[in-house]
Design an enzyme around this catalytic site. Structure first.
Site, PDB file in Angstrom:
ATOM      1  N   HIS A 233      18.533   0.795   2.458  1.00 54.59           N
ATOM      2  CA  HIS A 233      17.106   1.108   2.276  1.00 54.59           C
ATOM      3  C   HIS A 233      16.226  -0.095   2.592  1.00 54.59           C
ATOM      4  O   HIS A 233      15.220   0.033   3.310  1.00 54.59           O
ATOM      5  CB  HIS A 233      16.846   1.578   0.847  1.00 54.59           C
ATOM      6  CG  HIS A 233      15.388   1.734   0.542  1.00 54.59           C
ATOM      7  ND1 HIS A 233      14.599   2.730   1.079  1.00 54.59           N
ATOM      8  CD2 HIS A 233      14.554   0.976  -0.217  1.00 54.59           C
ATOM      9  CE1 HIS A 233      13.359   2.599   0.655  1.00 54.59           C
ATOM     10  NE2 HIS A 233      13.306   1.537  -0.125  1.00 54.59           N
TER      11      HIS A 233
ATOM     12  N   ALA B  63     -10.002 -11.065   1.680  1.00 48.36           N
ATOM     13  CA  ALA B  63      -9.500 -12.110   2.580  1.00 48.36           C
ATOM     14  C   ALA B  63      -7.992 -12.019   2.773  1.00 48.36           C
ATOM     15  O   ALA B  63      -7.367 -12.978   3.205  1.00 48.36           O
ATOM     16  CB  ALA B  63      -9.872 -13.495   2.039  1.00 48.36           C
TER      17      ALA B  63
ATOM     18  N   CYS C  71       0.815  -1.210   0.000  1.00 48.99           N
ATOM     19  CA  CYS C  71       0.000   0.000   0.000  1.00 48.99           C
ATOM     20  C   CYS C  71       0.849   1.260   0.000  1.00 48.99           C
ATOM     21  O   CYS C  71       0.421   2.302  -0.489  1.00 48.99           O
ATOM     22  CB  CYS C  71      -0.923   0.017   1.219  1.00 48.99           C
ATOM     23  SG  CYS C  71      -2.254  -1.189   1.155  1.00 48.99           S
TER      24      CYS C  71
END
Length: 432
Positions: free
Chosen positions: A118, A207, A75
């Protein structure tokens, strides 16, 4: 779109030139092209995020100068990691990775040790919108394991990921970076309560991790019925007395729901204006998906909709105390990066040692075969053994002897001194 900067520095600015110069070649072959919540909005990330990250990684790995490729898509980030055949090929690897991601504006690039640093920071939650969030560690692990299983990784990229997961786990165990842990599930429940919506019936659409987190938090927090809507059955989600609905029955499933939480990975909205027409009561919708599950027409209607940004803002407020742990985590990352470089140097030595042992074994077998033949022909065993020992020693030391004499003629004392240390010779070197 603007031309990318494909010539980043070789390592972090806190490293001296001597350290950079001795960096293992394997580390110098690493490259990363990325966009994240730090540089792009949720909508921009949604537009960049690939529907099939593994296929994007395949395209990158298909280039003849690329040896490994992994695309991490969550996300909060879309990041393409790769290793190339040589350090000189990194710019080409970055170009291929950038093109595979759709040549996004504002993409950042790293190479060499910056890539290691990173990825370690990502695993520890230092690069997340919510400092210390736990989901990214599992997402990182699964993504790199999938790439390994698909034959797209297995070298330095995989070793970097394994080390990243290790330091991520250790920091969560040994520091307060996840103190006051707030999952997306519990944060969603808190936001619903803040709006006065403790649902008698909650419908969770999806789910995956977020959907599961919401269902668990809701059943733990409330005495509510929780139903699950998904393309296939989701028996792994425990919802007490709730039931499973197929996605094509979404309208019927939410008709009398008090709240709906969506968290699918669908490329197009699943909650449309047509779906919402079946509502029998005012229902609040929480959209945790990126790209969004709720269509624009619904967002601009009378239906109250909370999006991912609002939930993340609530989480951020709840975990602000984690920032106190950042210095300790950053120190752990620095130590872990140094240890990783040491291990990569050792890996190079292991490759050299394996080659040395293979060469020695070949010489040994050749000389043994000659000795056996002489013994079968009736030669004196003592003479055979003496000749075998002399031949073995001569074969093993022949090339090094020639190289040392050349080094002496050329005034290359470094090779002579290195040989002295390597074989732990007793006599001190003397200048001739």
């Amino acid at each position: 779109m603007h031309a990318p900067d494909l010539a980043p520095t070789d390592a972090r600015t806190d490293l001296d030139s001597a350290t950079v110069a001795t960096m293992p070649k394997s580390v110098r072959r690493l490259a990363c092209c990325r966009v994240s919540c730090a540089t792009h909005s949720t909508d921009e990330l949604g537009a960049i995020r690939p529907a099939e990250p593994l296929e994007v990684a395949r395209r990158i790995a298909g280039h003849d100068r690329v040896t490994e490729a992994v695309v991490l898509s969550t996300c909060n980030r879309v990041e393409a990691y790769c290793s190339t055949r040589t350090p000189a090929d990194r710019d080409e690897g970055l170009r291929v990775a950038r093109e595979a991601l759709g040549d996004p504006d504002g993409a950042r690039t790293e190479t060499g040790l910056d890539v290691v640093d990173h990825l370690f920071r990502v695993a520890c939650g230092l690069e997340s919108t919510v400092v210390g969030e736990a989901h990214v560690l599992g997402q990182l692990r699964r993504t790199f394991e999938t790439a390994l299983e698909a034959g797209l990784a297995g070298g330095v990229v995989t070793r970097t990921a394994d080390a990243a997961v290790s330091v991520g786990r250790r920091c969560r165990d040994e520091t307060d970076i996840n103190e006051g842990t707030v999952s997306y599930g519990s944060a969603t429940c808190e936001r619903l309560e803040a709006r006065g919506r403790v649902p008698d019936r909650l419908v969770v659409v999806g789910a995956g991790e977020m959907a599961t987190s919401v269902a668990k938090a809701a059943t733990h927090r409330w005495e509510s019925r929780v139903d699950v809507v998904n393309r296939s059955s989701a028996p792994e989600i425990v919802t007490a007395d709730g039931k499973y609905w197929p996605l094509e029955s979404l309208g019927a499933a939410i008709a009398d729901a008090d709240a709906v939480v969506t968290a699918t990975g669908a490329a197009d909205p699943v909650v449309t204006a047509e779906t919402m027409r079946e509502l029998e009561r005012e229902t609040v919708v929480v959209d945790l998906a990126n790209p969004p599950d709720v269509a624009e027409a619904v967002r601009h209607s009378a239906v109250p909709v909370m999006d991912l940004d609002e939930i993340q803002a609530g989480i951020e407020a709840a975990v602000s105390g984690r920032r106190d742990a950042i210095p300790a985590v950053e120190a752990a990352v620095t130590d872990a990066v140094a240890s990783f470089v040491d291990r990569e140097r050792e890996n190079r030595a292991e490759d050299t040692l394996r080659g040395l042992h293979r060469t020695a074994a070949t010489i040994r077998e050749r000389e043994l075969e000659q000795a056996r033949t002489r013994l079968e022909n009736g030669d004196d065993p003592e003479a055979v053994l003496d000749d075998f020992a002399s031949a073995l020693t001569g074969s093993l030391l022949g090339t090094p002897t020639e190289r040392l004499r050349t080094a002496a003629r050329d005034g290359d004392d470094a090779i002579i001194e290195a040989t002295h240390r390597l074989f732990d010779l007793d006599a001190d070197l003397e200048e001739s």
